[in-house]
Design an enzyme around this catalytic site. Structure first.
Site, PDB file in Angstrom:
ATOM      1  CG  ASP A 140      -7.556 -50.259  -3.803  1.00 50.16           C
ATOM      2  OD1 ASP A 140      -6.989 -50.551  -4.879  1.00 50.16           O
ATOM      3  OD2 ASP A 140      -7.441 -49.153  -3.264  1.00 50.16           O
ATOM      4  CB  ILE A 141      -8.788 -52.921  -8.813  1.00 52.67           C
ATOM      5  CG1 ILE A 141      -8.297 -51.528  -9.211  1.00 52.67           C
ATOM      6  CG2 ILE A 141     -10.303 -53.019  -8.958  1.00 52.67           C
ATOM      7  CD1 ILE A 141      -8.510 -51.229 -10.697  1.00 52.67           C
TER       8      ILE A 141
ATOM      9  CD  GLN B  98      -8.168 -36.820  -3.004  1.00 54.92           C
ATOM     10  OE1 GLN B  98      -7.725 -35.772  -2.542  1.00 54.92           O
ATOM     11  NE2 GLN B  98      -9.469 -37.075  -3.093  1.00 54.92           N
ATOM     12  CB  VAL B  99      -5.056 -41.701  -7.360  1.00 51.00           C
ATOM     13  CG1 VAL B  99      -5.146 -41.962  -8.854  1.00 51.00           C
ATOM     14  CG2 VAL B  99      -3.634 -41.936  -6.852  1.00 51.00           C
TER      15      VAL B  99
ATOM     16  CG  HIS C 276     -11.164 -42.738  -1.537  1.00 54.78           C
ATOM     17  ND1 HIS C 276     -10.927 -41.645  -2.356  1.00 54.78           N
ATOM     18  CD2 HIS C 276     -10.018 -43.466  -1.555  1.00 54.78           C
ATOM     19  CE1 HIS C 276      -9.697 -41.719  -2.840  1.00 54.78           C
ATOM     20  NE2 HIS C 276      -9.116 -42.804  -2.359  1.00 54.78           N
TER      21      HIS C 276
ATOM     22  CG  HIS D  23      -7.352 -46.251   1.288  1.00 52.90           C
ATOM     23  ND1 HIS D  23      -7.109 -46.911   0.113  1.00 52.90           N
ATOM     24  CD2 HIS D  23      -7.214 -44.930   0.997  1.00 52.90           C
ATOM     25  CE1 HIS D  23      -6.826 -46.036  -0.842  1.00 52.90           C
ATOM     26  NE2 HIS D  23      -6.881 -44.827  -0.336  1.00 52.90           N
TER      27      HIS D  23
END
Lengths: 137, 137
Positions: free
Chosen positions: A31-32, A94-95, A100, A102
């Site tokens: 994750d960035i 959720q974006v 997905h 995490h």
């Protein structure tokens, strides 16, 4: 593959990422915006918007890999614990609308919050109402 | 079955609970300290302490039921979203050491927190170090 999907572009390699794992069905990348060190996103290669769209016949392979990766991350980062989190729809945070999970490594002294549940137990009316509603009675 | 396990006792019926679902492999019941309305715990009947102890051959059935229950809860409670959360070890907030996933319905105006990720992206040194460590290089 969805044309306007960030994760489809990452999977395809059109957008760079730090990939932890990759096979024909599942990709994992850092994750960035890491919540903790080593925070990793695990995605099915196939585009599905939410967990509700994810096919039952893909469960075994996806979750076996998710567990394996979580264990590898935990052991190699010497984490004390690990959260697995999955958000569906904007109201749940959720974006990116490509399903997905995490993987979030945790340490005893990381000072990050947990889900804070209330200290008082719910009462019998709550349980009765919820069971009725959830069971559709 | 572990003798001192709260969830084993709930599964067995020795401790009362509001069961949403029950079959020979999976049981779901309302969390008595609900984070939101309808917060549900989904457990395998077999006692496994964490996700890391959960056998690969049980994944398909467990997660297919988890998805089905999450969808049923979402639709019948008219939730706007839904978090799926699983905690391993105390450092991650695990309290009962019988592997379980939380189903947490969410509403747009529920004023409950999300996982707050930082606003600044991680840099190339972070990605390089994490990939090296996670891959055990």
């Amino acid at each position: 593959m969805a044309n306007d999907c960030l994760f489809c572009k990452i999977i395809k390699g059109d957008i760079p990422s730090a990939k932890v794992y990759e096979d024909k069905d599942v990709v994992a990348f850092l994750d960035i915006f890491p919540f903790t060190k080593g925070h990793t996103i695990v995605v099915p290669v196939e585009h599905h918007e939410t967990f509700f769209d994810f096919p039952d016949e893909k469960m075994a392979n996806y979750f076996t890999i998710l567990k394996k990766l979580a264990d590898q991350i935990r052991l190699n980062l010497k984490a004390d614990g690990l959260n697995i989190v999955q958000n569906n729809f904007r109201a749940a945070g959720q974006v990116v609308f490509h399903m997905h999970y995490h993987i979030i490594p945790r340490w005893t002294d990381d000072n990050k919050p947990f889900i804070k549940q209330p200290k008082d137990q719910a009462g019998p009316e709550y349980f009765a109402e919820m069971l009725r509603t959830i069971k559709g009675l």
